[in-house]
Design a protein around this motif. Structure first.
Motif, PDB file in Angstrom:
ATOM      1  N   ILE A 180     -73.631  32.234  16.396  1.00  0.00           N
ATOM      2  CA  ILE A 180     -73.515  33.351  16.312  1.00  0.00           C
ATOM      3  C   ILE A 180     -72.302  33.176  17.270  1.00  0.00           C
ATOM      4  CG2 ILE A 180     -73.306  35.038  18.390  1.00  0.00           C
ATOM      5  CD1 ILE A 180     -76.776  35.518  17.259  1.00  0.00           C
ATOM      6  N   TYR A 181     -71.960  31.696  18.004  1.00  0.00           N
ATOM      7  CA  TYR A 181     -70.875  32.122  18.696  1.00  0.00           C
ATOM      8  C   TYR A 181     -69.188  30.740  18.019  1.00  0.00           C
ATOM      9  CZ  TYR A 181     -73.338  31.531  23.666  1.00  0.00           C
ATOM     10  OH  TYR A 181     -73.889  31.976  24.671  1.00  0.00           O
ATOM     11  N   VAL A 182     -69.996  29.936  16.775  1.00  0.00           N
ATOM     12  CA  VAL A 182     -68.414  29.726  15.417  1.00  0.00           C
ATOM     13  C   VAL A 182     -68.364  31.907  15.845  1.00  0.00           C
ATOM     14  CG1 VAL A 182     -68.545  28.871  13.620  1.00  0.00           C
ATOM     15  CG2 VAL A 182     -69.895  27.643  15.276  1.00  0.00           C
ATOM     16  N   GLN A 183     -69.492  32.162  15.173  1.00  0.00           N
ATOM     17  CA  GLN A 183     -68.654  33.355  14.483  1.00  0.00           C
ATOM     18  C   GLN A 183     -68.139  34.104  15.562  1.00  0.00           C
ATOM     19  OE1 GLN A 183     -72.344  36.791  13.598  1.00  0.00           O
ATOM     20  NE2 GLN A 183     -70.780  36.645  11.779  1.00  0.00           N
ATOM     21  N   SER A 184     -68.940  35.092  16.389  1.00  0.00           N
ATOM     22  CA  SER A 184     -68.135  34.895  17.933  1.00  0.00           C
ATOM     23  C   SER A 184     -66.276  34.110  17.897  1.00  0.00           C
ATOM     24  CB  SER A 184     -68.621  34.435  18.794  1.00  0.00           C
ATOM     25  OG  SER A 184     -69.536  35.574  19.218  1.00  0.00           O
ATOM     26  N   MET A 185     -66.271  32.965  17.973  1.00  0.00           N
ATOM     27  CA  MET A 185     -64.605  32.558  17.632  1.00  0.00           C
ATOM     28  C   MET A 185     -63.611  32.389  16.891  1.00  0.00           C
ATOM     29  SD  MET A 185     -62.997  30.677  19.851  1.00  0.00           S
ATOM     30  CE  MET A 185     -61.585  30.234  20.160  1.00  0.00           C
ATOM     31  N   ASP A 186     -64.604  33.349  15.607  1.00  0.00           N
ATOM     32  CA  ASP A 186     -63.574  33.474  15.069  1.00  0.00           C
ATOM     33  C   ASP A 186     -62.875  34.796  14.719  1.00  0.00           C
ATOM     34  OD1 ASP A 186     -64.143  31.154  12.944  1.00  0.00           O
ATOM     35  OD2 ASP A 186     -65.845  32.042  11.548  1.00  0.00           O
ATOM     36  N   ILE A 187     -63.369  35.836  15.610  1.00  0.00           N
ATOM     37  CA  ILE A 187     -62.847  36.999  15.500  1.00  0.00           C
ATOM     38  C   ILE A 187     -62.283  37.294  17.108  1.00  0.00           C
ATOM     39  CG2 ILE A 187     -64.842  39.181  17.333  1.00  0.00           C
ATOM     40  CD1 ILE A 187     -67.413  38.513  15.472  1.00  0.00           C
ATOM     41  N   TYR A 188     -62.752  35.851  17.710  1.00  0.00           N
ATOM     42  CA  TYR A 188     -61.492  36.271  19.084  1.00  0.00           C
ATOM     43  C   TYR A 188     -60.134  35.650  18.283  1.00  0.00           C
ATOM     44  CZ  TYR A 188     -58.253  34.808  22.322  1.00  0.00           C
ATOM     45  OH  TYR A 188     -57.347  34.662  22.744  1.00  0.00           O
ATOM     46  N   LEU A 189     -60.542  34.530  17.280  1.00  0.00           N
ATOM     47  CA  LEU A 189     -58.962  34.553  16.687  1.00  0.00           C
ATOM     48  C   LEU A 189     -58.159  35.394  16.160  1.00  0.00           C
ATOM     49  CD1 LEU A 189     -59.366  31.050  15.795  1.00  0.00           C
ATOM     50  CD2 LEU A 189     -58.846  31.698  17.482  1.00  0.00           C
ATOM     51  N   LYS A 190     -59.352  36.684  15.055  1.00  0.00           N
ATOM     52  CA  LYS A 190     -58.641  37.828  14.572  1.00  0.00           C
ATOM     53  C   LYS A 190     -57.562  38.263  15.521  1.00  0.00           C
ATOM     54  CE  LYS A 190     -61.260  37.978  10.591  1.00  0.00           C
ATOM     55  NZ  LYS A 190     -61.777  36.277  10.998  1.00  0.00           N
ATOM     56  N   ILE A 191     -58.930  39.067  17.110  1.00  0.00           N
ATOM     57  CA  ILE A 191     -58.126  39.521  18.176  1.00  0.00           C
ATOM     58  C   ILE A 191     -57.535  39.287  18.210  1.00  0.00           C
ATOM     59  CG2 ILE A 191     -58.601  40.688  19.909  1.00  0.00           C
ATOM     60  CD1 ILE A 191     -61.677  40.432  19.035  1.00  0.00           C
TER      61      ILE A 191
ATOM     62  N   ALA B  49     -58.935  35.653  29.246  1.00  0.00           N
ATOM     63  CA  ALA B  49     -59.396  37.894  29.384  1.00  0.00           C
ATOM     64  C   ALA B  49     -60.267  38.038  28.712  1.00  0.00           C
ATOM     65  CB  ALA B  49     -57.731  37.683  29.260  1.00  0.00           C
ATOM     66  N   ALA B  50     -60.535  37.074  27.788  1.00  0.00           N
ATOM     67  CA  ALA B  50     -61.953  37.763  26.863  1.00  0.00           C
ATOM     68  C   ALA B  50     -63.198  37.353  27.417  1.00  0.00           C
ATOM     69  CB  ALA B  50     -61.465  36.768  25.374  1.00  0.00           C
ATOM     70  N   PHE B  51     -62.991  36.546  28.304  1.00  0.00           N
ATOM     71  CA  PHE B  51     -64.501  35.953  29.423  1.00  0.00           C
ATOM     72  C   PHE B  51     -64.378  36.968  30.401  1.00  0.00           C
ATOM     73  CE2 PHE B  51     -66.577  34.189  32.702  1.00  0.00           C
ATOM     74  CZ  PHE B  51     -67.382  33.542  32.020  1.00  0.00           C
ATOM     75  N   VAL B  52     -63.834  37.345  30.712  1.00  0.00           N
ATOM     76  CA  VAL B  52     -63.744  38.250  32.212  1.00  0.00           C
ATOM     77  C   VAL B  52     -63.842  39.661  31.656  1.00  0.00           C
ATOM     78  CG1 VAL B  52     -62.256  39.559  33.782  1.00  0.00           C
ATOM     79  CG2 VAL B  52     -62.470  36.985  33.864  1.00  0.00           C
ATOM     80  N   VAL B  53     -63.390  40.288  29.572  1.00  0.00           N
ATOM     81  CA  VAL B  53     -63.476  41.499  29.444  1.00  0.00           C
ATOM     82  C   VAL B  53     -64.510  41.807  29.243  1.00  0.00           C
ATOM     83  CG1 VAL B  53     -62.942  43.409  27.723  1.00  0.00           C
ATOM     84  CG2 VAL B  53     -60.879  42.151  29.194  1.00  0.00           C
TER      85      VAL B  53
ATOM     86  N   GLU C 209     -62.014  27.283  24.066  1.00  0.00           N
ATOM     87  CA  GLU C 209     -63.118  27.939  23.251  1.00  0.00           C
ATOM     88  C   GLU C 209     -64.804  28.541  23.758  1.00  0.00           C
ATOM     89  OE1 GLU C 209     -61.477  24.581  19.782  1.00  0.00           O
ATOM     90  OE2 GLU C 209     -63.640  24.305  20.627  1.00  0.00           O
ATOM     91  N   GLN C 210     -64.478  28.097  24.919  1.00  0.00           N
ATOM     92  CA  GLN C 210     -65.938  28.431  25.116  1.00  0.00           C
ATOM     93  C   GLN C 210     -65.744  29.586  25.423  1.00  0.00           C
ATOM     94  OE1 GLN C 210     -68.804  25.629  27.707  1.00  0.00           O
ATOM     95  NE2 GLN C 210     -68.036  24.126  26.758  1.00  0.00           N
ATOM     96  N   SER C 211     -64.534  30.052  26.945  1.00  0.00           N
ATOM     97  CA  SER C 211     -64.336  30.801  27.309  1.00  0.00           C
ATOM     98  C   SER C 211     -64.129  32.817  26.191  1.00  0.00           C
ATOM     99  CB  SER C 211     -62.931  31.076  28.232  1.00  0.00           C
ATOM    100  OG  SER C 211     -63.236  30.587  29.244  1.00  0.00           O
ATOM    101  N   ALA C 212     -63.538  32.154  25.403  1.00  0.00           N
ATOM    102  CA  ALA C 212     -63.151  32.960  24.122  1.00  0.00           C
ATOM    103  C   ALA C 212     -64.224  33.344  23.406  1.00  0.00           C
ATOM    104  CB  ALA C 212     -62.508  32.129  22.689  1.00  0.00           C
ATOM    105  N   MET C 213     -65.690  32.229  23.356  1.00  0.00           N
ATOM    106  CA  MET C 213     -66.422  32.358  22.588  1.00  0.00           C
ATOM    107  C   MET C 213     -67.732  33.954  23.441  1.00  0.00           C
ATOM    108  SD  MET C 213     -67.117  28.858  20.854  1.00  0.00           S
ATOM    109  CE  MET C 213     -66.888  28.171  20.350  1.00  0.00           C
TER     110      MET C 213
END
Length: 221
Positions: free
Chosen positions: A87-98, A114-118, A164-168
């Protein structure tokens, strides 16, 4: 008021089943130490000016998404770790699209922070955050002198791990919020998620997250 972030999550069709098994996830201690606490007093108007002349902090280390996903999965029970790493790998894929939709420099550290905070804020406050507000938070980080110095001086692999960890984690939490909207979790489960979000924000922002607000002006105490 656009919501590219939410649109990308819905298009991805991600509805993880493990939010209910959340057991206190967050950044590792080393990464919390590295995380630059933002100056929440900096007006966004100044950030916009700074963004025009300051190159974003980007790690030069080779991506290690799977390794960081596995590291984050250790915050869950052993029988859930493989699923959470996926799920975290998938979350990273989504973040990179965002990130691409937002027009940011690829793997810009400010965007991951910013993704981590939001994401944590969305869970804590049980609210949406517009693209404009998300972009303002990224600018707020990008304009910080401490973040710029971090990009120059910090170990590049550690900088990559923070990004990476913040974005995930941020994307994961935003997905958790969206999943809760579509299929409400039991009150005790969502309260556990809120507590995790509160502790994560307290660690990285070094302030009481209960009083925070995020709008088109960025993060405000």
């Amino acid at each position: 008021m656009k919501h590219i972030v939410l649109f990308m999550m819905l298009m991805a069709g991600v509805t993880p089943l493990s939010y209910g098994q959340c057991c206190g996830f967050g950044m590792s201690y080393n990464n919390v130490v590295v995380w630059p606490a933002p100056d929440l007093r900096l007006p966004v108007a100044e950030e916009k000016a700074a963004h025009k002349t300051v190159a974003p902090a980007v790690s030069r280390a080779k991506p290690a998404v799977e390794a960081n996903a596995q590291q984050l999965s250790l915050h869950f029970p052993p029988d859930k770790r493989a699923e959470m790493a996926r799920i975290y790998v998938q979350s990273m894929d989504i973040y990179l699209k965002i990130e691409k939709k937002m027009g940011w420099t690829p793997r810009d550290l400010a965007g991951g922070l910013a993704a981590f905070v939001v994401g944590n804020y969305m869970v804590l406050k049980n609210t949406e955050v517009s693209d404009e507000a998300f972009a303002a938070v990224a600018r707020q980080f990008r304009a910080q002198a401490g973040l710029r110095e971090l990009g120059k001086k910090q170990d590049q692999e550690k900088l990559r791990d923070v990004f990476e960890q913040s974005a995930m984690l941020g994307t994961f939490m935003a997905l958790a919020h969206k999943s809760h909207q579509q299929q409400p979790q039991p009150p005790d489960v969502y309260e556990n998620m809120r507590n995790s979000a509160q502790e994560s924000l307290k660690l990285v922002l070094r302030t009481d997250p209960a009083t925070l607000r995020i709008d088109a002006s960025g993060i405000r105490p």
